[in-house]
Design a protein around this motif. Sequence first.
Motif, PDB file in Angstrom:
ATOM      1  N   PHE A 100      33.185 -42.948  21.587  1.00 28.15           N
ATOM      2  CA  PHE A 100      34.267 -43.427  20.719  1.00 28.15           C
ATOM      3  C   PHE A 100      35.568 -42.702  21.054  1.00 28.15           C
ATOM      4  N   ASP A 101      36.688 -43.280  20.593  1.00 25.88           N
ATOM      5  CA  ASP A 101      37.987 -42.668  20.886  1.00 25.88           C
ATOM      6  C   ASP A 101      38.423 -41.653  19.843  1.00 25.88           C
ATOM      7  N   PRO A 113      33.307 -50.689  17.814  1.00 29.01           N
ATOM      8  CA  PRO A 113      33.705 -50.783  19.224  1.00 29.01           C
ATOM      9  C   PRO A 113      33.807 -49.402  19.869  1.00 29.01           C
ATOM     10  N   THR A 114      33.375 -49.312  21.112  1.00 22.33           N
ATOM     11  CA  THR A 114      33.457 -48.060  21.855  1.00 22.33           C
ATOM     12  C   THR A 114      34.748 -48.030  22.667  1.00 22.33           C
ATOM     13  N   ALA A 115      35.241 -46.815  22.923  1.00 19.71           N
ATOM     14  CA  ALA A 115      36.470 -46.646  23.710  1.00 19.71           C
ATOM     15  C   ALA A 115      36.547 -45.194  24.166  1.00 19.71           C
ATOM     16  N   LEU A 117      37.306 -41.630  25.823  1.00 19.47           N
ATOM     17  CA  LEU A 117      38.571 -41.033  26.225  1.00 19.47           C
ATOM     18  C   LEU A 117      38.526 -40.459  27.643  1.00 19.47           C
ATOM     19  N   ARG A 122      32.604 -42.241  29.251  1.00 18.50           N
ATOM     20  CA  ARG A 122      32.404 -43.479  30.009  1.00 18.50           C
ATOM     21  C   ARG A 122      31.037 -43.501  30.670  1.00 18.50           C
TER      22      ARG A 122
END
Length: 282
Positions: A100-101, A113-115, A117, A122
């Motif tokens: 996650f962000d 939702p994944t994001a 950093l 990743r």
Amino acid sequence: MILVFGKTGQVATEIARLAPEALCVGRDRVDLADPDACRDLVLDVAPSGIINAAAYTAVDRAEEDEALATRINGDAPASMAQAAARLGVPFVHISTDYVFDGAGEQPFTPEDPTAPLGVYGRSKLVGEQGVTAAGGAAAILRTSWVFSAHGNNFVKTMLRLGGDRDKLTVVADQIGGPTPARDIAAACLTMLDGLREDPGRAGLYHFAGAPDTSWAGFAREIMAQAGLACVVEDIPTSAYPTPARRPLNSRMDCAKLARFGLERPDWRAGLALVLAELGANT
């Protein structure tokens, strides 16, 4: 027999304690940078269940070696999951809050939702996607801020520094749930049994200690329980730059764990057990 990828890491060490009959494999048995070797080991051993407690966890170093981090954290778990699906056995894979962000202040749910950093997040997300795509009875357990009496972790660092210094500055604007490795190990074993009973429980789950706190708050509790007089002073993340960006919000919604009869562990009680094992509590 349960096959565990990982041998000397924090969670793998605790799994070996809780399930001494498990086969825990380290680098001397399989190279995690070789996904085919991971697959072949699963097929050769033909275990009754698999737990992946191994990973490339050097968050800052990963920024300079994305290919290796992705092979270990992404491609290898996918190969393990494919082999598990082929054998028809349950698979539990440990992931991270770094997918996650860290935006906002609300706890992240497994479906958010994944994001990521950075590279570490990743690479772990690639692993999650590969495990899911394998289509077997697999549970992905995202956890955070792992600590134990073994290996390198925040608790042991604070004890060392707190014993030498009168004051420490610790980041206070990153919030999350410290999680005892022993509780993660127990959760993985419970989930493996649960998947065996009901493969429909496959999916994404969050598991983090309660209550949520900052790294500075965690440090203060360590000092208090260990009887150290070291004062912890709050600083912002901006005052402690690192090659990889850390999520500010690592709060995780763990309600879905109820499907396995699990709930968030109290990290303060887990800390007391770790300090007792280290002989560092008052």
